[in-house]
Design a protein around this motif. Sequence first.
Motif, PDB file in Angstrom:
ATOM      1  N   VAL A  60     -10.255   3.820   8.533  1.00 43.23           N
ATOM      2  CA  VAL A  60      -9.602   2.840   7.664  1.00 43.23           C
ATOM      3  C   VAL A  60      -8.765   1.915   8.536  1.00 43.23           C
ATOM      4  O   VAL A  60      -8.104   2.358   9.473  1.00 43.23           O
ATOM      5  CB  VAL A  60      -8.697   3.536   6.616  1.00 43.23           C
ATOM      6  N   LEU A  62      -5.635  -0.674   8.152  1.00 40.13           N
ATOM      7  CA  LEU A  62      -4.553  -1.154   7.293  1.00 40.13           C
ATOM      8  C   LEU A  62      -3.854  -2.300   8.008  1.00 40.13           C
ATOM      9  O   LEU A  62      -3.555  -2.197   9.199  1.00 40.13           O
ATOM     10  CB  LEU A  62      -3.504  -0.066   7.017  1.00 40.13           C
ATOM     11  N   SER A 107      -6.049  -2.705   2.866  1.00 44.69           N
ATOM     12  CA  SER A 107      -6.809  -1.548   3.327  1.00 44.69           C
ATOM     13  C   SER A 107      -8.282  -1.932   3.330  1.00 44.69           C
ATOM     14  O   SER A 107      -8.796  -2.423   2.321  1.00 44.69           O
ATOM     15  CB  SER A 107      -6.575  -0.369   2.371  1.00 44.69           C
ATOM     16  N   TRP A 152      -5.907   7.133  -2.346  1.00 38.46           N
ATOM     17  CA  TRP A 152      -5.801   6.503  -1.043  1.00 38.46           C
ATOM     18  C   TRP A 152      -6.521   5.169  -1.030  1.00 38.46           C
ATOM     19  O   TRP A 152      -6.139   4.234  -0.354  1.00 38.46           O
ATOM     20  CB  TRP A 152      -6.355   7.428   0.045  1.00 38.46           C
TER      21      TRP A 152
END
Length: 160
Positions: A60, A62, A107, A152
Motif C-alpha cells: 500500500v 499512503l 491510499s 483499512w
Amino acid sequence: MEQGSARVVADFGRELAAASLRAGGALWRLAESGRGLDANLLRLPPGRTIDEHTDLQLDVLLIVLEGGGQLRTETGAQELRPLCALWLPKGSRRSLAAGVDGMGYLSVHVRRPGLTIANPSRDEGGEAACLLGQVCPECGRLATERAARFCWSCGTALEG
C-alpha cells in the motif's frame, strides 16, 4: 469518454475542504470501471487511530495530504506530515494515529479481487465463524484482523 483515456478524476483540495475536519472515513474513492488500482481519499479525525494490523496480500502507498500523525511499525514510530509518502509492504505490521489536526491521506494499491462465497475445504477443521462484523458496510471488504475497528481500505468503522 473511451476506456483508457487519461483524465482528472478528483480534486483532493476541494474534497478535503468540503468535508468537516471531524469527518472520518472515505471522502472519495476511485470508481472507474476496468481499473487495476484502488485509491481512496481518507480522513482520520483528530486523535483517532487505525489499530495495528497486517495486510498479507498487498503493498500500500499512503500519501499524507493534510494534518499529520504517526505511523507505528515493529521498528518504531515515524512522524507524518503533509506530502510525505509511506510505502507499507505486504506483511508489515502497522498502525496509524492522527495528530491534533487529524490526517487526510490518499491510499493506493492494486485492486483487490471481489469477495466470493465458496464451500470450505473438507480438510479445514474447527467451527465456522461469523465474519459479518468484519465486512466493511461501505466497500464490502473483509477485515484482515479480527480486532479491526476500521476498514483499512476505506476507513469506515466496522460494525462488529
